[in-house]
Write a protein that holds these residues in place. Structure first.
Motif, PDB file in Angstrom:
ATOM      1  N   VAL A 132      43.188  37.511  48.962  1.00 46.22           N
ATOM      2  CA  VAL A 132      41.871  38.532  48.716  1.00 46.22           C
ATOM      3  C   VAL A 132      42.949  38.931  47.305  1.00 46.22           C
ATOM      4  N   ARG A 133      42.295  37.836  45.898  1.00 45.75           N
ATOM      5  CA  ARG A 133      42.007  38.477  44.969  1.00 45.75           C
ATOM      6  C   ARG A 133      41.578  38.849  43.776  1.00 45.75           C
ATOM      7  N   TRP A 134      41.905  39.675  42.777  1.00 46.78           N
ATOM      8  CA  TRP A 134      41.009  40.291  41.568  1.00 46.78           C
ATOM      9  C   TRP A 134      41.040  39.165  40.728  1.00 46.78           C
ATOM     10  N   ASN A 135      40.504  38.676  39.890  1.00 44.68           N
ATOM     11  CA  ASN A 135      39.968  37.737  38.740  1.00 44.68           C
ATOM     12  C   ASN A 135      39.337  39.259  38.140  1.00 44.68           C
ATOM     13  N   PRO A 136      40.354  39.558  36.981  1.00 49.42           N
ATOM     14  CA  PRO A 136      40.710  40.326  35.695  1.00 49.42           C
ATOM     15  C   PRO A 136      39.142  39.826  34.813  1.00 49.42           C
ATOM     16  N   ARG A 137      39.400  37.962  34.974  1.00 48.78           N
ATOM     17  CA  ARG A 137      38.632  37.440  33.510  1.00 48.78           C
ATOM     18  C   ARG A 137      37.137  37.451  33.895  1.00 48.78           C
ATOM     19  N   ALA A 139      35.618  39.812  36.714  1.00 47.38           N
ATOM     20  CA  ALA A 139      35.701  40.979  36.649  1.00 47.38           C
ATOM     21  C   ALA A 139      34.770  40.568  38.521  1.00 47.38           C
ATOM     22  N   HIS A 140      35.479  40.093  39.229  1.00 44.54           N
ATOM     23  CA  HIS A 140      35.046  40.169  41.380  1.00 44.54           C
ATOM     24  C   HIS A 140      36.484  39.904  41.474  1.00 44.54           C
ATOM     25  N   PHE A 141      35.877  40.122  43.206  1.00 43.81           N
ATOM     26  CA  PHE A 141      37.164  39.370  44.126  1.00 43.81           C
ATOM     27  C   PHE A 141      36.932  37.715  44.088  1.00 43.81           C
ATOM     28  N   GLU A 142      37.746  37.186  44.247  1.00 43.81           N
ATOM     29  CA  GLU A 142      38.255  35.908  45.349  1.00 43.81           C
ATOM     30  C   GLU A 142      38.285  36.014  46.378  1.00 43.81           C
ATOM     31  N   VAL A 143      38.181  35.456  47.543  1.00 44.65           N
ATOM     32  CA  VAL A 143      38.377  35.541  48.870  1.00 44.65           C
ATOM     33  C   VAL A 143      38.629  34.011  49.116  1.00 44.65           C
ATOM     34  N   ASP A 144      39.957  33.311  49.824  1.00 46.15           N
ATOM     35  CA  ASP A 144      40.011  32.288  50.179  1.00 46.15           C
ATOM     36  C   ASP A 144      40.079  32.254  51.753  1.00 46.15           C
ATOM     37  N   HIS A 145      39.825  31.434  52.459  1.00 44.97           N
ATOM     38  CA  HIS A 145      39.382  31.457  53.771  1.00 44.97           C
ATOM     39  C   HIS A 145      39.058  30.077  54.094  1.00 44.97           C
ATOM     40  N   GLU A 367      48.096  41.414  50.160  1.00 43.75           N
ATOM     41  CA  GLU A 367      49.117  41.454  49.596  1.00 43.75           C
ATOM     42  C   GLU A 367      48.604  40.795  47.880  1.00 43.75           C
ATOM     43  N   GLY A 368      47.758  40.465  47.565  1.00 46.52           N
ATOM     44  CA  GLY A 368      47.372  40.203  46.026  1.00 46.52           C
ATOM     45  C   GLY A 368      46.626  41.329  45.475  1.00 46.52           C
ATOM     46  N   LEU A 369      47.091  41.961  45.962  1.00 47.29           N
ATOM     47  CA  LEU A 369      46.193  43.744  45.008  1.00 47.29           C
ATOM     48  C   LEU A 369      47.249  44.801  45.508  1.00 47.29           C
ATOM     49  N   ALA A 370      48.514  43.931  45.893  1.00 44.07           N
ATOM     50  CA  ALA A 370      48.945  45.554  45.847  1.00 44.07           C
ATOM     51  C   ALA A 370      49.646  46.102  45.075  1.00 44.07           C
ATOM     52  N   PRO A 371      49.875  45.477  43.752  1.00 46.26           N
ATOM     53  CA  PRO A 371      49.954  46.075  42.374  1.00 46.26           C
ATOM     54  C   PRO A 371      49.049  47.649  42.076  1.00 46.26           C
ATOM     55  N   HIS A 382      45.375  55.192  50.239  1.00 47.79           N
ATOM     56  CA  HIS A 382      44.374  56.254  49.778  1.00 47.79           C
ATOM     57  C   HIS A 382      43.141  55.745  50.549  1.00 47.79           C
ATOM     58  N   ILE A 383      42.434  55.980  51.014  1.00 44.65           N
ATOM     59  CA  ILE A 383      41.024  55.800  50.827  1.00 44.65           C
ATOM     60  C   ILE A 383      39.664  56.936  50.866  1.00 44.65           C
ATOM     61  N   ASP A 384      39.023  56.825  49.862  1.00 46.15           N
ATOM     62  CA  ASP A 384      38.512  57.867  49.656  1.00 46.15           C
ATOM     63  C   ASP A 384      36.884  58.021  50.361  1.00 46.15           C
ATOM     64  N   ASP A 385      36.536  59.778  50.101  1.00 45.24           N
ATOM     65  CA  ASP A 385      35.644  60.095  50.905  1.00 45.24           C
ATOM     66  C   ASP A 385      34.398  58.630  50.928  1.00 45.24           C
ATOM     67  N   ARG A 386      34.342  58.154  50.651  1.00 42.40           N
ATOM     68  CA  ARG A 386      32.784  56.558  50.287  1.00 42.40           C
ATOM     69  C   ARG A 386      33.558  55.346  51.126  1.00 42.40           C
ATOM     70  N   TYR A 387      34.689  55.644  51.697  1.00 40.03           N
ATOM     71  CA  TYR A 387      35.547  54.649  52.573  1.00 40.03           C
ATOM     72  C   TYR A 387      35.922  53.571  51.509  1.00 40.03           C
ATOM     73  N   ARG A 388      36.526  53.799  50.379  1.00 41.63           N
ATOM     74  CA  ARG A 388      37.036  52.853  49.432  1.00 41.63           C
ATOM     75  C   ARG A 388      38.612  53.215  49.241  1.00 41.63           C
ATOM     76  N   LEU A 389      38.885  52.321  49.502  1.00 40.77           N
ATOM     77  CA  LEU A 389      40.399  52.317  48.710  1.00 40.77           C
ATOM     78  C   LEU A 389      40.605  52.592  47.138  1.00 40.77           C
ATOM     79  N   ASP A 390      42.047  53.392  47.052  1.00 45.19           N
ATOM     80  CA  ASP A 390      41.908  53.596  45.547  1.00 45.19           C
ATOM     81  C   ASP A 390      43.305  52.342  44.918  1.00 45.19           C
ATOM     82  N   LEU A 391      42.318  51.703  44.192  1.00 46.11           N
ATOM     83  CA  LEU A 391      42.962  50.323  43.464  1.00 46.11           C
ATOM     84  C   LEU A 391      43.133  50.642  42.058  1.00 46.11           C
ATOM     85  N   GLY A 392      42.821  51.784  41.647  1.00 43.59           N
ATOM     86  CA  GLY A 392      43.095  52.217  40.371  1.00 43.59           C
ATOM     87  C   GLY A 392      42.149  51.703  38.952  1.00 43.59           C
ATOM     88  N   PRO A 393      42.576  51.901  38.070  1.00 44.16           N
ATOM     89  CA  PRO A 393      40.919  51.193  37.154  1.00 44.16           C
ATOM     90  C   PRO A 393      41.106  50.144  36.543  1.00 44.16           C
TER      91      PRO A 393
END
Length: 468
Positions: A132-137, A139-145, A367-371, A382-393
């Motif tokens: 799983v990785r984030w495509n910043p250009r 603005a969505h995730f890419e999921v390889d399977h 692993e692709g989102l570790a930073p 960190h997991i917030d009250d809506r079950y979301r990982l804290d991935l930073g801004p």
């Protein structure tokens, strides 16, 4: 059932991709299917079909939660994916009514979930998610399977794009460090309880059998073995680390620890307090059902009528220090009684490790989102009250987690009774609307002197902007 709309452009992102199809992501998929504004979703699972703990579907074993803790009912009782509707479609509704069964058999729950998974669109079994990785250009995730063939071998790669992800990769059998040598015991059957039924016949052929673990699975397996062994020649040992073979906390107010109210309270506590609480609450989720304890005692008592005391030893308060093979045909356990401070050895012909499950680590798949992944002082996400990982801004999409948040949300994380509520919470947050209105209060107990704030029914929306 007809499929929901899917993107014509393979690079056009889905609204939600689920990784793993166990009961929790199956619940999310079922409730997502009922959202009035259609969501484009896809769920991927490595296994070829849905199966829920197949090695533990022992005859007569029941769920420890009522049938209302199905995939959808506690969020949407009118859903076509409810257990009662499943019974109706199977022409079993009247027999179920007359059975007056509040706690259904595990095998029946498994059949119900498979019924849902067979009909619900957008589920892709036989697909292993690799990255799983984030495509910043974009603005969505890419999921390889990778699609797997009938033998489980890689057949073809693929990539799916999505705005949001739901991780439901579940748990894996846990083998404590001192017991790991047992799994290499070769000709000696040493198995985790997750595989019990697959090895039951081989276990019953063993001269002496040891069950390790004091939870519900250990109790059910001990009872099943006891019933199958001849009176007076049972040759069974049941060992546990806990100070007693204790009943599960099943009082009405005790069960309120499995409500959204307690989940909110627990989430608002300081991290050190949460870490102290979880092991103290073991009887809320690691005890034994009262009926199972009674059945074990009844079976042992029945065997005293003509044969004296049964050849079955039940010893709590025991830790396994080390273990090893004896002449490749037996296993030797080195034991220590934690209260007496005494040590002993036990030689046995077969071992069942009813040592529970642990959350599968998220690090490999993320692993692709570790930073971007923010962690607590123990290195957990960190997991917030809506079950979301804290991935930073930098990452504007959300990754929701299911049954990987006990450290932030408490003992209710793996509980089937909170599945529908958690799925509804995720969908309300994802859509920025309220497709599933949720109760503002769920417990008579007030867990703190000040109650944590209850999220508004219509929180700050997460826009589902589509690329037209």
């Amino acid at each position: 059932m007809t499929d929901r709309p899917t993107p014509e452009d393979p690079h056009r992102p889905h609204d939600l991709v689920g990784i793993g199809i166990g009961p929790f992501n199956l619940s999310l998929a079922a409730l997502a299917h009922g959202v009035s504004t259609p969501l484009t979703t896809a769920f991927y699972e490595q296994r070829p079909a849905f199966h829920w703990h197949p090695g533990l579907l022992i005859d007569g074993a029941t769920l420890q939660v009522p049938f209302l803790a199905d995939l959808v009912t506690l969020a949407d009782p009118t859903s076509p994916w409810s257990f009662l509707n499943y019974q109706r479609t199977q022409d079993r509704l009247f027999p179920f009514y007359f059975a007056e069964r509040f706690h259904i058999h595990r095998a029946e729950y498994d059949a119900y979930c498979r019924w849902v998974s067979d009909q619900l669109p957008g589920l892709h079994f036989g697909h292993r998610v690799d990255a799983v990785r984030w495509n910043p250009r974009a603005a969505h995730f890419e999921v390889d399977h990778t699609r797997l063939d009938a033998l489980g071998e890689a057949a073809s790669p693929g990539r799916t794009h999505t705005r949001h992800i739901a991780l439901g990769i579940g748990t894996e059998p846990h083998i404590p460090e001192p017991l790991k040598p047992l799994t290499d015991a070769g000709t000696v059957p040493v198995i985790h309880s997750a595989d019990y039924l697959h090895h039951r016949d081989r276990l019953l052929d063993a001269g002496h059998i040891t069950v390790i673990g004091s939870g519900q699975s250990g109790a059910e397996i001990f009872l099943d073995l006891l019933r199958a062994r001849p009176a007076g020649h049972e040759k069974l040992h049941w060992l546990a680390r806990t100070p007693a073979f204790a009943p599960m906390e099943y009082s009405k107010l005790g069960l309120e620890h499995f409500t959204p109210d307690y989940t909110r309270y627990f989430h608002a506590l300081p991290e050190p307090t949460r870490d102290t609480l979880v092991p103290q609450q073991w009887q809320l989720h690691k005890g034994i059902d009262h009926d199972t304890i009674a059945a074990i005692h009844d079976e042992l008592y029945r065997r005293t009528l003509h044969s004296g005391w049964p050849d079955a030893t039940l010893t709590p308060g025991v830790a396994v220090r080390t273990a090893g093979r004896v002449a490749n045909t037996r296993v030797e356990l080195h034991l220590e009684h934690t209260q007496q401070g005494t040590r002993s050895r036990l030689t046995t012909d077969a071992v069942v490790l009813a040592t529970g499950y642990r959350e599968r680590p998220l690090d490999h798949i993320l692993e692709g989102l570790a930073p971007h992944l923010r962690r607590d002082t123990s290195g957990r996400p960190h997991i917030d009250d809506r079950y979301r990982l804290d991935l930073g801004p930098a990452v504007t999409g959300h990754i929701y987690v299911q049954n990987a948040e006990r450290h932030t949300h408490g003992v209710g994380a793996p509980d089937l009774g909170l599945a529908a509520w958690r799925s509804a919470t995720i969908l309300n947050d994802l859509t920025g609307t309220t497709p599933y209105p949720l109760p503002r209060r769920t417990a008579f107990t007030t867990f703190g002197l000040t109650q944590p704030a209850i999220p508004a029914q219509n929180p700050t929306p997460t826009p589902l902007t589509r690329n037209n």
